[in-house]
Design a protein around this motif. Structure first.
Motif, PDB file in Angstrom:
ATOM      1  N   ARG A 105       4.499   5.880 -50.860  1.00  0.00           N
ATOM      2  CA  ARG A 105       5.496   6.836 -51.362  1.00  0.00           C
ATOM      3  C   ARG A 105       6.867   6.179 -51.513  1.00  0.00           C
ATOM      4  N   LEU A 106       7.231   5.314 -50.565  1.00  0.00           N
ATOM      5  CA  LEU A 106       8.502   4.603 -50.669  1.00  0.00           C
ATOM      6  C   LEU A 106       8.520   3.667 -51.874  1.00  0.00           C
ATOM      7  N   LEU A 107       7.409   2.989 -52.118  1.00  0.00           N
ATOM      8  CA  LEU A 107       7.333   2.107 -53.279  1.00  0.00           C
ATOM      9  C   LEU A 107       7.482   2.892 -54.578  1.00  0.00           C
ATOM     10  N   GLN A 108       6.831   4.038 -54.649  1.00  0.00           N
ATOM     11  CA  GLN A 108       6.945   4.862 -55.846  1.00  0.00           C
ATOM     12  C   GLN A 108       8.365   5.383 -56.040  1.00  0.00           C
ATOM     13  N   ASP A 109       9.025   5.739 -54.942  1.00  0.00           N
ATOM     14  CA  ASP A 109      10.422   6.194 -55.045  1.00  0.00           C
ATOM     15  C   ASP A 109      11.329   5.077 -55.547  1.00  0.00           C
ATOM     16  N   GLU A 110      11.145   3.875 -55.010  1.00  0.00           N
ATOM     17  CA  GLU A 110      11.971   2.753 -55.453  1.00  0.00           C
ATOM     18  C   GLU A 110      11.692   2.408 -56.913  1.00  0.00           C
ATOM     19  N   LEU A 111      10.446   2.519 -57.337  1.00  0.00           N
ATOM     20  CA  LEU A 111      10.116   2.280 -58.743  1.00  0.00           C
ATOM     21  C   LEU A 111      10.802   3.303 -59.644  1.00  0.00           C
ATOM     22  N   SER A 112      10.800   4.543 -59.223  1.00  0.00           N
ATOM     23  CA  SER A 112      11.466   5.582 -60.018  1.00  0.00           C
ATOM     24  C   SER A 112      12.964   5.312 -60.113  1.00  0.00           C
ATOM     25  N   ARG A 113      13.574   4.921 -59.002  1.00  0.00           N
ATOM     26  CA  ARG A 113      15.004   4.608 -59.024  1.00  0.00           C
ATOM     27  C   ARG A 113      15.286   3.396 -59.912  1.00  0.00           C
ATOM     28  N   GLY A 114      14.430   2.380 -59.820  1.00  0.00           N
ATOM     29  CA  GLY A 114      14.633   1.194 -60.650  1.00  0.00           C
ATOM     30  C   GLY A 114      14.493   1.497 -62.131  1.00  0.00           C
ATOM     31  N   ASP A 115      13.483   2.288 -62.490  1.00  0.00           N
ATOM     32  CA  ASP A 115      13.312   2.660 -63.898  1.00  0.00           C
ATOM     33  C   ASP A 115      14.504   3.468 -64.409  1.00  0.00           C
ATOM     34  N   ALA A 116      15.011   4.374 -63.567  1.00  0.00           N
ATOM     35  CA  ALA A 116      16.171   5.170 -63.975  1.00  0.00           C
ATOM     36  C   ALA A 116      17.412   4.284 -64.152  1.00  0.00           C
ATOM     37  N   ALA A 117      17.601   3.309 -63.247  1.00  0.00           N
ATOM     38  CA  ALA A 117      18.748   2.406 -63.373  1.00  0.00           C
ATOM     39  C   ALA A 117      18.639   1.550 -64.630  1.00  0.00           C
TER      40      ALA A 117
END
Length: 208
Positions: A61-73
């Motif tokens: 779940r943490l990896l998916q959250d970081e991926l979402s943040r990275g894609d948004a950035a």
């Protein structure tokens, strides 16, 4: 049959009926103790497995959250880059067309040319930033694979989904870091170009 023989017969029957039940009762109690020991061990094993599964779910779940943040950035960076290109590309084109024919003092003309040079450098960096970078990511990874290689690849990913998330996060982080550096440098060049243009305008008005 005499009374003594009758009593002896009753005592023998009681002994025959009571002895087997007692002999069976002892193994049953031992078996119950033996059965209870593995159950306590299995409870500890199951709790350990449950904790590991919970930890694995938290990591995923943490990896998916970081991926979402990275894609948004990355999306925000692309938007800023496109906006800067759309705004300052026409300014550079107009400056290159007008400045050679402008009757301005030498100092002001030099400052204007320096501003246009910085602006051109900034736009080149922005163009380099929007250049596609699909290495080790997305369909660029699959273009040279055969059907069998794709099957092996996705089978490996299915065996370890967290590894897939980690690889994607590394690609997003590397691409994002390059784009951020280019955008920051281009922004500084644009700011410097604007300051030089202001100085050139002041010099032109003063020395005219």
């Amino acid at each position: 049959m005499s009374i003594g023989s009758t009593g002896h017969l009753r005592f023998s029957l009681a002994l025959n009926y009571s002895t087997p039940s007692q002999a069976v009762a002892i193994p049953r109690s031992a078996a119950s103790v033996a059965e209870s020991a593995p159950k306590s061990g299995s409870v500890g094993h199951d709790s350990g497995m449950g904790e590991r599964e919970a930890d694995s779910e938290v990591v995923e779940r943490l990896l998916q959250d970081e991926l979402s943040r990275g894609d948004a950035a990355l999306a925000r960076t692309e938007t800023k880059t496109s906006t800067l290109l759309a705004v300052f590309s026409p300014i550079l084109a107009v400056g290159l067309a007008v400045l050679p024919r402008a009757a301005a003092p030498l100092t002001a003309a030099l400052l204007f040319w320096a501003a246009l040079a910085l602006l051109a450098g900034a736009l080149l960096l922005l163009l380099w930033s929007v250049r596609p970078r699909l290495r080790r990511s997305g369909f660029a990874t699959y273009e040279s694979m055969t059907d069998a290689e794709l099957l092996r690849h996705f089978t490996r990913l299915a065996d370890d989904p967290q590894r897939w998330h980690r690889e994607r996060l590394l690609v997003v982080a590397q691409v994002g870091a390059k784009k951020f550096r280019l955008l920051r440098t281009a922004s500084l060049l644009i700011i410097s170009a604007l300051l030089l243009a202001i100085a050139a305008a002041i010099a032109s008005a003063t020395l005219a």
